[in-house]
Scaffold this motif. Structure first.
Motif, short mmCIF file in Angstrom:
data_model
loop_
_atom_site.label_atom_id
_atom_site.label_comp_id
_atom_site.label_asym_id
_atom_site.label_seq_id
_atom_site.Cartn_x
_atom_site.Cartn_y
_atom_site.Cartn_z
N GLU A 122 51.97 36.44 79.41
CA GLU A 122 53.23 36.64 78.69
C GLU A 122 52.98 36.88 77.21
O GLU A 122 53.54 37.81 76.61
N ILE A 123 52.12 36.05 76.60
CA ILE A 123 51.82 36.23 75.17
C ILE A 123 51.10 37.55 74.94
O ILE A 123 51.37 38.27 73.98
N GLY A 124 50.15 37.89 75.85
CA GLY A 124 49.45 39.16 75.71
C GLY A 124 50.39 40.35 75.81
O GLY A 124 50.22 41.34 75.08
N LEU A 125 51.37 40.27 76.70
CA LEU A 125 52.35 41.35 76.82
C LEU A 125 53.20 41.45 75.55
O LEU A 125 53.52 42.56 75.10
N MET A 126 53.57 40.31 74.99
CA MET A 126 54.30 40.33 73.72
C MET A 126 53.49 40.99 72.61
O MET A 126 54.02 41.74 71.79
N LYS A 127 52.19 40.72 72.62
CA LYS A 127 51.33 41.31 71.59
C LYS A 127 51.18 42.81 71.80
O LYS A 127 51.22 43.59 70.85
N SER A 128 50.99 43.22 73.06
CA SER A 128 50.79 44.64 73.34
C SER A 128 52.05 45.46 73.07
O SER A 128 51.96 46.64 72.73
N ALA A 218 46.36 25.01 74.70
CA ALA A 218 45.72 25.62 73.53
C ALA A 218 44.89 26.83 73.93
O ALA A 218 44.94 27.88 73.26
N ILE A 219 44.13 26.72 75.01
CA ILE A 219 43.32 27.85 75.46
C ILE A 219 44.20 29.01 75.89
O ILE A 219 43.94 30.18 75.54
N ALA A 220 45.26 28.73 76.65
CA ALA A 220 46.13 29.79 77.14
C ALA A 220 46.81 30.54 75.98
O ALA A 220 46.85 31.78 75.96
N LEU A 221 47.33 29.80 75.03
CA LEU A 221 48.02 30.43 73.90
C LEU A 221 47.04 31.20 73.02
O LEU A 221 47.34 32.30 72.56
N PHE A 222 45.87 30.62 72.79
CA PHE A 222 44.87 31.29 71.95
C PHE A 222 44.38 32.58 72.60
O PHE A 222 44.26 33.61 71.93
N GLN A 223 44.11 32.54 73.89
CA GLN A 223 43.65 33.74 74.57
C GLN A 223 44.72 34.82 74.56
O GLN A 223 44.42 36.01 74.40
N GLY A 224 45.98 34.43 74.72
CA GLY A 224 47.04 35.42 74.66
C GLY A 224 47.20 36.03 73.28
O GLY A 224 47.44 37.23 73.13
N ALA A 225 47.03 35.20 72.25
CA ALA A 225 47.18 35.70 70.88
C ALA A 225 46.01 36.58 70.45
O ALA A 225 46.18 37.47 69.62
N GLN A 226 44.81 36.33 70.99
CA GLN A 226 43.62 37.05 70.57
C GLN A 226 43.25 38.21 71.48
O GLN A 226 42.29 38.93 71.19
N LEU A 228 43.12 41.83 73.48
CA LEU A 228 43.33 43.22 73.10
C LEU A 228 44.69 43.67 73.63
O LEU A 228 45.04 43.36 74.77
N PRO A 229 45.46 44.42 72.83
CA PRO A 229 46.81 44.81 73.26
C PRO A 229 46.81 45.95 74.26
O PRO A 229 47.44 46.99 74.07
N THR A 230 46.06 45.79 75.34
CA THR A 230 46.01 46.77 76.42
C THR A 230 46.14 46.04 77.74
O THR A 230 46.00 44.82 77.82
N ALA A 231 46.37 46.81 78.81
CA ALA A 231 46.47 46.19 80.13
C ALA A 231 45.16 45.52 80.52
O ALA A 231 45.16 44.41 81.07
N GLU A 232 44.04 46.17 80.22
CA GLU A 232 42.74 45.58 80.53
C GLU A 232 42.49 44.33 79.68
O GLU A 232 41.95 43.33 80.17
N GLY A 233 42.90 44.38 78.41
CA GLY A 233 42.72 43.23 77.54
C GLY A 233 43.51 42.02 78.00
O GLY A 233 43.02 40.88 77.97
N VAL A 234 44.74 42.24 78.45
CA VAL A 234 45.58 41.15 78.95
C VAL A 234 44.98 40.55 80.21
O VAL A 234 44.94 39.33 80.38
N SER A 235 44.51 41.40 81.12
CA SER A 235 43.91 40.89 82.35
C SER A 235 42.64 40.11 82.07
O SER A 235 42.40 39.06 82.70
N MET A 236 41.81 40.57 81.14
CA MET A 236 40.59 39.84 80.79
C MET A 236 40.93 38.51 80.14
O MET A 236 40.28 37.49 80.39
N ALA A 237 41.96 38.48 79.28
CA ALA A 237 42.36 37.23 78.64
C ALA A 237 42.89 36.23 79.66
O ALA A 237 42.61 35.02 79.56
N THR A 238 43.62 36.72 80.65
CA THR A 238 44.12 35.84 81.71
C THR A 238 42.98 35.22 82.50
O THR A 238 42.98 34.03 82.81
#
Length: 262
Positions: A122-128, A218-226, A228-238
């Motif tokens: 969710e956070i990664g999608l907000m960033k992208s 903390a890990i979940a929020l940090f990974q979402g905030a950091q 890459l704003p791409t589909a691949e970046g969000v999947s890797m962060a998850t």
């Protein structure tokens, strides 16, 4: 040979620098998150909404897993203890194993796989989609509006889910031990009541779950905030959220157990 060695040293240095950079960014993120908690905690509707997504929607998997874990524990305990003519202590073994270890750990792992991964996505999608940047442009703090409510919800949700996991696990042990295997009901509950201590076992389970919730959130929020704003970046962060959270839970469980039962 010297050129090969030089490349290896440079690669090793780059690896250490990336680790140090991530460590520093993580601590800075946590400082900003803690600083946003006082302003966010008064926004009750925001973190109650997140409590529904993180806690209530995780109930089915927590309840089902707790029931079956308790049933398996009782079955295995009976098969072991029957050799020592000590089947009346099946309830004690189920309760203490759940409260001290399996309850907090398994509930945290399930929470990381279900709620924390969704949080990172969710956070990664907000960033992208630049929603976080839009909040900053409007003069609104994303830590107060986005990150802190989710952090508070995780701190509340996981201890409650852990207690429900323990209750369903003990009930599952009762179904197998008493209803299926014929252990006396009074013996099952009385032995458990005599062995389980409120401060050491029940509160120890709550403390473990609180620590796990803090780290996982903390890990979940940090990974979402950091990410890459791409589909691949969000999947890797998850993926990183689930892996890092699981390893952190298992490592912290050893440390907390060593401190509590020294």
């Amino acid at each position: 040979m010297n050129a090969w060695l030089e490349k290896k040293i440079i690669a090793l240095g780059d690896g250490f620098m990336s680790i140090a950079r991530a460590f520093g960014q993580g601590w800075l993120f946590m400082l900003l998150l803690v600083g946003a908690l006082p302003a966010s905690i008064v926004r009750v509707s925001a973190w109650i909404r997140q409590l529904y997504f993180a806690g209530v929607l995780s109930l089915p998997i927590i309840l089902v897993a707790g029931l079956f874990v308790g049933m398996v524990l009782a079955l295995q305990a009976y098969n072991i203890l029957v050799n020592f003519n000590a089947t009346e202590t099946v309830g004690v073994m189920v309760a203490l194993t759940l409260l001290r270890e399996l309850g907090p750990v398994v509930a945290a792992l399930l929470f990381a796989g279900r709620a924390a991964s969704a949080l990172t996505a969710e956070i990664g999608l907000m960033k992208s989609t630049e929603q976080l940047s839009a909040l900053e442009m409007m003069g609104l703090d994303p830590f107060v509006r986005i990150f802190a409510p989710r952090f508070i919800a995780a701190l509340i949700a996981l201890p409650l889910l852990t207690m429900l996991f323990n209750v369903l696990g003990i009930f599952g042990g009762y179904l197998i031990g008493v209803e299926a295997l014929g252990i006396d009901t009074g013996t099952f509950w009385s032995q458990m009541q005599a062995a389980v201590e409120w401060q050491e076992d029940v509160m120890g389970s709550v403390i473990k779950s609180l620590v796990f919730a803090l780290v996982i959130a903390a890990i979940a929020l940090f990974q979402g905030a950091q990410c890459l704003p791409t589909a691949e970046g969000v999947s890797m962060a998850t993926t990183r959220t689930v892996v890092h959270s699981s390893l952190a839970v298992l490592g912290l469980d050893f440390v907390l157990t060593a401190l509590m039962f020294d």
